[in-house]
Write an enzyme that holds these catalytic residues in place. Structure first.
Site, short mmCIF file in Angstrom:
data_model
loop_
_atom_site.label_atom_id
_atom_site.label_comp_id
_atom_site.label_asym_id
_atom_site.label_seq_id
_atom_site.Cartn_x
_atom_site.Cartn_y
_atom_site.Cartn_z
N LYS A 79 -13.87 24.12 40.09
CA LYS A 79 -13.47 23.49 41.70
C LYS A 79 -14.49 24.94 42.71
CE LYS A 79 -9.65 23.31 44.69
NZ LYS A 79 -8.28 23.66 44.52
N SER A 154 -6.21 19.93 47.51
CA SER A 154 -7.22 19.81 47.97
C SER A 154 -8.34 19.62 46.66
CB SER A 154 -6.73 20.72 47.97
OG SER A 154 -6.63 21.98 47.26
N SER A 178 -2.09 21.04 44.65
CA SER A 178 -3.11 20.58 44.39
C SER A 178 -4.31 20.41 43.06
CB SER A 178 -4.51 22.06 45.29
OG SER A 178 -4.03 21.39 46.64
N1 GLN Z 1 -2.27 20.34 50.14
C1 GLN Z 1 -0.52 20.95 50.02
C2 GLN Z 1 -1.20 21.91 51.39
O1 GLN Z 1 -2.42 21.76 52.29
C3 GLN Z 1 -1.18 21.54 48.52
C4 GLN Z 1 -2.06 22.38 48.18
C5 GLN Z 1 -3.08 23.19 47.23
O2 GLN Z 1 -1.58 23.32 46.34
N2 GLN Z 1 -3.90 23.75 47.73
O3 GLN Z 1 -1.43 23.79 51.57
#
Ligand code: GLN
Length: 486
Positions: A79, A154, A178
């Protein structure tokens, strides 16, 4: 032999036995990436040429080597918020569009020690803030099961690349879901380790008390193998835990008979989509036949997890992102009158809308006068959530829930409604708040789209959740299905 269908563990064994060469493996995945990534768009940076060259060098070495490292010649994607020395690490943000890290993240060092081949850096929501990759400053990644839908986020690029068979495994990061949410939406396995299990050194910080790096794979045994490799104490991360790392590949083979699993009633309300509920319960029933026992439990404060998370994560983000000021590194506005204007224009032009929203939310919650009412209150709720889990774990060994409230949504469907988007993580955020390990595994399909089941464990007990997940995959073949992308 179709190498695309093989697990990481199988590929590793084939290479160790010198039955196949690294270049055969890399060529297979490079070819597929060239064919399909124009549609999926899982990668911010491709390293295909470089990967082919490295594979050839490794072919040479293979004949001379006696002890062959576990990932010798195997392509893996990382990532793009995980630092790779000399290789662009953008966080899918304009702010870091041309940033070349001067060092590797600890997890990348560890993958290098295992002799992996980096095949590319995957797309994400800017600075890992989002649930769909639509917040990437560059482009949206597509779900391989339906190109009109999001892959989740994400870590959507990592999930989509694994699901589409562009790579056998990838690393993601999980702050509130994410890894697990995109894994569920793309029909793969995503593991968020316990906070402190894997070093965060070199992971670009979003919310430091919640962030963890973890494996995204199709097979549970591959998740175990990668966890073996990336885990462990690191003195460069003060929150990494100095605790023994079991051999997860051995652990997963243990019998699941006699394990007790809790089903939290707050996660299975009447509002939950009935097919999601059905698939998850089918999964639980299958495990029951294998000798686990199941009981209903209650996590009364879990219902406040989203609210607490969206105070705590933006607060930490607002502090972590203060470093992007146009002075040290990253983007700098071209025209400005004075220092103040340089700061504000840099941040205005360098950050996207969601990142700005989080910075504003966070600085507001941390400001004097509001700190007690918001930040402190959210921290108290976090403690209550942790205590709920700990008291449940007095009776059960693991907890099973759905990973997401629904399957992959259409691109654009939620992007104008942040609250709707935030609710995608309703079943995952409490696990980060409580620092626990959680895994999402594919447990069926609804209208042709994958459904995920989440298994949550006690702190540092990844073994039990991997064990349950492994047994489940031996009994099912949802994870073996590859989407038809043509
Ligand atoms: N979707 C969550 C956020 O927007 C989690 C994001 C993540 O785990 N990096 O904060």
């Amino acid at each position: 032999m179709n190498l695309l269908e093989k697990s990481l563990v199988e590929l590793s064994t084939l290479i160790k036995n010198k039955e196949i060469k690294p270049s055969q493996v890399v060529e297979t995945f490079v070819e597929r990436t060239e064919k399909f990534d124009t549609k999926i768009r899982a990668y911010v940076t491709h390293l295909l040429e470089q990967a082919l060259e490295e594979a050839k060098e490794k072919d040479e070495k293979l004949s001379k080597l006696e002890n062959i490292p576990d990932l010798f010649g195997i392509p893996i994607a990382v990532k793009d918020n995980i630092s790779t020395k000399g290789i662009r690490t953008t966080c899918s943000s304009k702010m870091l569009e041309n940033y070349l890290p001067p060092y590797d993240a600890t997890v990348v060092e560890k993958l290098k020690q295992a002799d992996y081949i980096l095949i590319g850096k995957t797309n994400l929501d800017e600075f890992a803030m989002g649930s769909s990759t639509e917040n990437s400053a560059f482009f949206t990644t597509k779900n391989p099961w339906d190109l009109e839908r999001v892959p989740g986020g994400s870590s959507g690029g990592s999930a989509a690349s694994v699901a589409a068979g562009l790579v056998p495994a990838a690393l993601g990061s999980d702050t509130g879901g994410s890894i697990r949410q995109p894994a569920a939406l793309c029909g793969i396995v995503g593991l968020k380790p316990t906070y402190g299990r894997v070093s965060r050194y070199g992971l670009v910080a979003f919310a430091s008390s919640l962030d963890q790096i973890g494996p995204m794979t199709r097979y549970v045994e591959d998740s175990a193998l990668l966890l073996n490799i990336i885990s462990g104490y690191d003195k460069r991360d003060s929150t990494s835990e100095n605790i023994e790392v079991p051999d997860f590949l051995e652990e997963i083979k243990k019998d699941i008979k006699g394990l007790k699993v809790g089903i939290p009633k707050e996660f299975f309300t009447k509002d939950l989509d009935s097919s999601i509920k059905e698939k998850v319960f089918d999964g639980i029933k299958l495990l029951e036949k294998e000798g686990i026992s199941v009981e209903e439990i209650s996590l009364p404060n879990a219902v406040y997890a989203i609210e607490a998370y969206y105070i705590i994560a933006p607060s930490e983000a607002s502090s972590n992102l203060a470093r992007y000021d146009g002075v040290r590194y990253g983007y700098r506005a071209k025209e400005y009158k004075d220092l103040d204007e340089m700061y504000s224009k840099t941040r205005d032009e360098g950050f996207g809308a969601e990142v700005k929203r989080r910075i504003m939310l966070g600085t507001y919650s941390l400001s004097s006068g509001y700190y007690d009412a918001y930040y402190l209150k959210a921290q108290k709720v976090r403690t209550l959530i942790y205590r709920d889990f700990m008291s449940a774990f007095k009776d059960v060994d693991a907890i099973i829930t759905p990973t997401t409230p629904d399957t992959a949504f259409k691109i654009g469907e939620k992007s104008s409604n942040p609250i709707q988007m935030y609710l995608s993580d309703i079943f995952t955020v409490s696990i980060n708040l409580a620092t626990l390990p959680g895994i999402s595994i594919p447990c069926g399909f609804k209208d042709g789209l994958p459904v995920g089941m989440q298994i949550i464990g006690k702190p540092f007990d990844e073994s039990t959740i991997l064990r349950l997940a492994y047994r489940y995959q031996q009994l099912t073949d949802f994870h073996k299905q590859i989407p038809n992308i043509d």
